[in-house]
Design a protein around this motif. Structure first.
Motif, PDB file in Angstrom:
ATOM      1  N   ALA A 333       0.833  -1.204   0.000  1.00  0.00           N
ATOM      2  CA  ALA A 333       0.000   0.000   0.000  1.00  0.00           C
ATOM      3  C   ALA A 333       0.867   1.253   0.000  1.00  0.00           C
ATOM      4  O   ALA A 333       0.597   2.223  -0.736  1.00  0.00           O
ATOM      5  CB  ALA A 333      -0.934  -0.013   1.212  1.00  0.00           C
ATOM      6  N   GLY A 334       1.940   1.240   0.815  1.00  0.00           N
ATOM      7  CA  GLY A 334       2.819   2.401   0.882  1.00  0.00           C
ATOM      8  C   GLY A 334       3.549   2.651  -0.429  1.00  0.00           C
ATOM      9  O   GLY A 334       3.681   3.808  -0.879  1.00  0.00           O
ATOM     10  N   ILE A 335       4.029   1.587  -1.059  1.00  0.00           N
ATOM     11  CA  ILE A 335       4.760   1.737  -2.323  1.00  0.00           C
ATOM     12  C   ILE A 335       3.825   2.234  -3.425  1.00  0.00           C
ATOM     13  O   ILE A 335       4.180   3.127  -4.206  1.00  0.00           O
ATOM     14  CB  ILE A 335       5.415   0.404  -2.721  1.00  0.00           C
ATOM     15  N   ARG A 336       2.634   1.663  -3.490  1.00  0.00           N
ATOM     16  CA  ARG A 336       1.688   2.100  -4.526  1.00  0.00           C
ATOM     17  C   ARG A 336       1.309   3.559  -4.342  1.00  0.00           C
ATOM     18  O   ARG A 336       1.192   4.311  -5.315  1.00  0.00           O
ATOM     19  CB  ARG A 336       0.452   1.197  -4.500  1.00  0.00           C
ATOM     20  N   ARG A 379      18.773   3.788  -6.685  1.00  0.00           N
ATOM     21  CA  ARG A 379      18.218   4.714  -5.688  1.00  0.00           C
ATOM     22  C   ARG A 379      17.873   3.981  -4.388  1.00  0.00           C
ATOM     23  O   ARG A 379      18.051   4.526  -3.294  1.00  0.00           O
ATOM     24  CB  ARG A 379      16.969   5.418  -6.248  1.00  0.00           C
ATOM     25  N   LEU A 380      17.371   2.751  -4.504  1.00  0.00           N
ATOM     26  CA  LEU A 380      17.073   1.986  -3.293  1.00  0.00           C
ATOM     27  C   LEU A 380      18.348   1.707  -2.502  1.00  0.00           C
ATOM     28  O   LEU A 380      18.388   1.893  -1.274  1.00  0.00           O
ATOM     29  CB  LEU A 380      16.390   0.667  -3.649  1.00  0.00           C
ATOM     30  N   LEU A 381      19.396   1.251  -3.191  1.00  0.00           N
ATOM     31  CA  LEU A 381      20.663   0.953  -2.512  1.00  0.00           C
ATOM     32  C   LEU A 381      21.218   2.188  -1.819  1.00  0.00           C
ATOM     33  O   LEU A 381      21.671   2.124  -0.669  1.00  0.00           O
ATOM     34  CB  LEU A 381      21.677   0.402  -3.520  1.00  0.00           C
ATOM     35  N   ALA A 382      21.194   3.307  -2.516  1.00  0.00           N
ATOM     36  CA  ALA A 382      21.712   4.550  -1.931  1.00  0.00           C
ATOM     37  C   ALA A 382      20.923   4.963  -0.696  1.00  0.00           C
ATOM     38  O   ALA A 382      21.454   5.617   0.208  1.00  0.00           O
ATOM     39  CB  ALA A 382      21.690   5.678  -2.974  1.00  0.00           C
ATOM     40  N   GLY A 383      19.655   4.533  -0.633  1.00  0.00           N
ATOM     41  CA  GLY A 383      18.813   4.853   0.516  1.00  0.00           C
ATOM     42  C   GLY A 383      18.824   3.788   1.602  1.00  0.00           C
ATOM     43  O   GLY A 383      18.060   3.885   2.566  1.00  0.00           O
ATOM     44  N   VAL A 405       9.341   2.826   2.229  1.00  0.00           N
ATOM     45  CA  VAL A 405       8.401   3.625   1.434  1.00  0.00           C
ATOM     46  C   VAL A 405       8.981   5.008   1.154  1.00  0.00           C
ATOM     47  O   VAL A 405       8.839   5.548   0.042  1.00  0.00           O
ATOM     48  CB  VAL A 405       7.044   3.719   2.160  1.00  0.00           C
ATOM     49  N   GLU A 406       9.666   5.582   2.140  1.00  0.00           N
ATOM     50  CA  GLU A 406      10.291   6.893   1.949  1.00  0.00           C
ATOM     51  C   GLU A 406      11.361   6.834   0.848  1.00  0.00           C
ATOM     52  O   GLU A 406      11.431   7.710  -0.017  1.00  0.00           O
ATOM     53  CB  GLU A 406      10.914   7.361   3.264  1.00  0.00           C
ATOM     54  N   VAL A 407      12.174   5.780   0.872  1.00  0.00           N
ATOM     55  CA  VAL A 407      13.227   5.630  -0.135  1.00  0.00           C
ATOM     56  C   VAL A 407      12.613   5.361  -1.511  1.00  0.00           C
ATOM     57  O   VAL A 407      13.082   5.891  -2.528  1.00  0.00           O
ATOM     58  CB  VAL A 407      14.200   4.505   0.267  1.00  0.00           C
ATOM     59  N   VAL A 408      11.562   4.556  -1.543  1.00  0.00           N
ATOM     60  CA  VAL A 408      10.871   4.301  -2.812  1.00  0.00           C
ATOM     61  C   VAL A 408      10.310   5.598  -3.379  1.00  0.00           C
ATOM     62  O   VAL A 408      10.383   5.844  -4.595  1.00  0.00           O
ATOM     63  CB  VAL A 408       9.751   3.262  -2.617  1.00  0.00           C
ATOM     64  N   GLN A 410      11.524   8.582  -3.019  1.00  0.00           N
ATOM     65  CA  GLN A 410      12.650   9.318  -3.611  1.00  0.00           C
ATOM     66  C   GLN A 410      13.069   8.714  -4.942  1.00  0.00           C
ATOM     67  O   GLN A 410      13.371   9.432  -5.904  1.00  0.00           O
ATOM     68  CB  GLN A 410      13.821   9.320  -2.625  1.00  0.00           C
ATOM     69  N   ALA A 411      13.065   7.379  -5.007  1.00  0.00           N
ATOM     70  CA  ALA A 411      13.420   6.702  -6.255  1.00  0.00           C
ATOM     71  C   ALA A 411      12.398   7.006  -7.345  1.00  0.00           C
ATOM     72  O   ALA A 411      12.757   7.188  -8.517  1.00  0.00           O
ATOM     73  CB  ALA A 411      13.523   5.200  -6.018  1.00  0.00           C
ATOM     74  N   CYS A 412      11.132   7.066  -6.956  1.00  0.00           N
ATOM     75  CA  CYS A 412      10.084   7.330  -7.943  1.00  0.00           C
ATOM     76  C   CYS A 412      10.171   8.749  -8.506  1.00  0.00           C
ATOM     77  O   CYS A 412       9.811   8.980  -9.673  1.00  0.00           O
ATOM     78  CB  CYS A 412       8.711   7.093  -7.315  1.00  0.00           C
ATOM     79  N   ALA A 413      10.638   9.684  -7.690  1.00  0.00           N
ATOM     80  CA  ALA A 413      10.828  11.051  -8.195  1.00  0.00           C
ATOM     81  C   ALA A 413      11.867  11.071  -9.303  1.00  0.00           C
ATOM     82  O   ALA A 413      11.699  11.755 -10.328  1.00  0.00           O
ATOM     83  CB  ALA A 413      11.233  11.978  -7.047  1.00  0.00           C
ATOM     84  N   VAL A 414      12.952  10.319  -9.126  1.00  0.00           N
ATOM     85  CA  VAL A 414      13.974  10.217 -10.170  1.00  0.00           C
ATOM     86  C   VAL A 414      13.415   9.466 -11.375  1.00  0.00           C
ATOM     87  O   VAL A 414      13.672   9.826 -12.529  1.00  0.00           O
ATOM     88  CB  VAL A 414      15.234   9.515  -9.624  1.00  0.00           C
ATOM     89  N   TYR A 415      12.662   8.438 -11.110  1.00  0.00           N
ATOM     90  CA  TYR A 415      12.037   7.635 -12.170  1.00  0.00           C
ATOM     91  C   TYR A 415      11.180   8.531 -13.072  1.00  0.00           C
ATOM     92  O   TYR A 415      11.200   8.402 -14.304  1.00  0.00           O
ATOM     93  CB  TYR A 415      11.175   6.556 -11.509  1.00  0.00           C
ATOM     94  N   ARG A 416      10.440   9.447 -12.452  1.00  0.00           N
ATOM     95  CA  ARG A 416       9.594  10.362 -13.205  1.00  0.00           C
ATOM     96  C   ARG A 416      10.430  11.248 -14.135  1.00  0.00           C
ATOM     97  O   ARG A 416      10.049  11.506 -15.293  1.00  0.00           O
ATOM     98  CB  ARG A 416       8.773  11.216 -12.240  1.00  0.00           C
ATOM     99  N   LYS A 417      11.574  11.706 -13.636  1.00  0.00           N
ATOM    100  CA  LYS A 417      12.462  12.530 -14.468  1.00  0.00           C
ATOM    101  C   LYS A 417      12.944  11.747 -15.685  1.00  0.00           C
ATOM    102  O   LYS A 417      13.005  12.271 -16.800  1.00  0.00           O
ATOM    103  CB  LYS A 417      13.661  13.016 -13.647  1.00  0.00           C
ATOM    104  N   ALA A 418      13.285  10.490 -15.458  1.00  0.00           N
ATOM    105  CA  ALA A 418      13.771   9.660 -16.558  1.00  0.00           C
ATOM    106  C   ALA A 418      12.660   9.410 -17.579  1.00  0.00           C
ATOM    107  O   ALA A 418      12.906   9.423 -18.791  1.00  0.00           O
ATOM    108  CB  ALA A 418      14.304   8.339 -16.012  1.00  0.00           C
ATOM    109  N   LEU A 419      11.443   9.185 -17.087  1.00  0.00           N
ATOM    110  CA  LEU A 419      10.329   8.992 -18.012  1.00  0.00           C
ATOM    111  C   LEU A 419      10.077  10.248 -18.835  1.00  0.00           C
ATOM    112  O   LEU A 419       9.820  10.176 -20.042  1.00  0.00           O
ATOM    113  CB  LEU A 419       9.061   8.624 -17.232  1.00  0.00           C
ATOM    114  N   ASP A 420      10.160  11.404 -18.177  1.00  0.00           N
ATOM    115  CA  ASP A 420       9.951  12.665 -18.893  1.00  0.00           C
ATOM    116  C   ASP A 420      11.009  12.868 -19.974  1.00  0.00           C
ATOM    117  O   ASP A 420      10.725  13.431 -21.043  1.00  0.00           O
ATOM    118  CB  ASP A 420       9.973  13.843 -17.915  1.00  0.00           C
TER     119      ASP A 420
END
Length: 441
Positions: A333-336, A379-383, A405-408, A410-420
């Motif tokens: 739930a937290g990751i989603r 990003r997960l490893l770095a966190g 969930v907090e680290v995920v 942060q990873a998703c924010a970077v993921y969004r940049k890559a998708l953009d």
């Protein structure tokens, strides 16, 4: 951009030494450093509970511990104490130990759908023994296995079906046929095409999706109608689905089943279990031709069987399976929620039963991507999260889940940049991770 501030110099040096001494640098392909971002494959110093430490001193919340085997957490006190008691009493003898009897009684009490059990050290041996037993019992040569499940054994009858089939003669490969999960009509067509040739139907009863209604019951009926042996590979589902495995949860009884992974909480133990009339073909109390079922020097080491007994006791007495599900549900739930908030809810996807969560990393076209997986893992490893999957152990606490969930997020924010940018390359830090089964290095 990824500034590359996270480094693992000691792990990197140890990986070089590992590769110079051990083919692949690890004893399991799924643990290879090719499964991790370049130069970011931690070499583990030690673990406790849900945490591990690498040679560089970093602490991680760990998921998928021991390839799903350490479901109670590292150095679980009930397990280590049971093992410690046996170590001072000897580990292997010229005749069976009473520990073998105790472990068998505990196993069969926990998995009442089985009538006999034989222990081994790894899942491949147990599953190959099931195949051999099915062939002996039916007098048939072919093995039918589920094509949608990733792994059954290191032995030729299975590895010949994978892209890593080098060294396996083609006539061996021809004896293994496949059927799709969830499709009874296709399976019946296969059994009709190879009428009286298929010794067994072999599958994981469930994986990342629940079995369709009536599917397992339908397979049971097909096996009976066509005279073949139904084998459930419960390496993963055993204990994680219920204390009695998937067969205990869904109420469909296979002829044979194989267990491992969670059974020893990291100690080397697996099991072949099933109907007495089949299992006894590998014994001494019948008048037919003998079957070389399982015979291993180390299959009944007392400390591993003591570990298995303690694991089974702990699951039953402490409701571990229910805890695994609760932890997994909280994590999923937290990751989603984090992925949706970052606008990548359709790209970072958590799947599977709550006690056995995996994740998919999809590109801008919605296709599975090893490059985006690499970005995510970095990003997960770095966190401080070591997560080739999101398979939980019961040692996780709420703080561990919250941190993950907090680290995920942060990873998703970077993921969004890559998708953009429609290109994750600037965030990869090197070559992408690779699938385990591939023909070329």
């Amino acid at each position: 951009m990824d500034t590359g501030e996270f480094h693992l110099p000691r792990s990197r040096a140890a990986n070089e030494r590992l590769h110079s001494l051990i083919p692949g640098g690890a004893h399991t392909y799924a643990k290879g450093d090719d499964q991790y971002p370049e130069n970011l494959a931690p070499v583990i110093s030690h673990g406790h509970g849900a945490h591990v430490w690498d040679l560089d001193g970093n602490r991680y919340v760990e998921y998928g511990s021991g390839l799903r085997s350490v479901s109670l957490g590292h150095a679980h006190p009930r397990v280590t104490e049971a093992v410690r008691r046996e170590l001072d009493r000897g580990s292997n003898f010229v005749r069976p130990s009473v520990v073998e009897l105790q472990a068998a009684e505990r196993f069969l009490a926990t998995v009442p759908t089985a009538e006999m059990v034989k222990f081994a050290k790894n899942g491949s041996d147990a599953t190959t023994a099931a195949v051999r037993l099915a062939r002996a019992a039916t007098g048939r040569p072919r093995v039918a296995l589920c094509a949608d499940h990733p792994f059954f054994s290191v032995d030729d009858w299975f590895i010949g079906t994978t892209p890593m089939s080098a060294g396996i003669p083609e006539p061996v490969n021809e004896l293994t046929v496949t059927f799709p999960y969830g499709d009874l009509a296709a399976t019946e067509e296969l059994l009709t095409r190879y009428r009286d040739e298929v010794a067994c139907l072999l599958l994981e009863p469930a994986t990342h999706t629940e079995p369709p209604p009536g599917y397992l019951e339908g397979l049971r009926a097909l096996a009976d109608r066509h005279g073949c042996v139904l084998v459930f590979d419960e390496m993963i589902t055993g204990l994680r689905w219920s204390e009695a495995g998937a067969q205990g949860l869904y109420g469909v009884v296979p002829d044979l089943s194989t267990f491992g992974k969670a059974l020893g909480n990291g100690f080397a133990v697996s099991a072949l279990a099933g109907r007495r009339e089949l299992m006894e073909l590998g014994g001494l109390r019948h008048s037919g031709e003998r079957v070389f079922l399982l015979s291993t020097t180390h299959g009944a080491e007392t400390h591993s069987l003591a570990a298995a007994t303690a694991v089974l006791d702990t699951y039953v007495e402490e409701g571990v399976t229910a805890r695994l599900h609760a932890l997994g549900e909280r994590l999923a739930a937290g990751i989603r929620e984090a992925a949706a908030a970052a606008g990548v809810g359709d790209h970072v996807v958590v799947r599977g039963r709550a006690s056995n969560l995996v994740f998919a990393t999809l590109d801008e076209n919605g296709q599975p991507s090893q490059r985006y997986r690499t970005l995510f893992l970095r990003r997960l490893l770095a966190g401080g999260v070591l997560a080739p999957s999101f398979v939980v152990s019961s040692a996780l606490g709420d703080a561990d889940i919250d941190h993950t969930v907090e680290v995920v997020a942060q990873a998703c924010a970077v993921y969004r940049k890559a998708l953009d940018a429609a290109d994750p390359t600037p965030w990869l830090g090197g070559r992408p991770v690779k699938p385990v089964f591939r023909r070329l290095v």
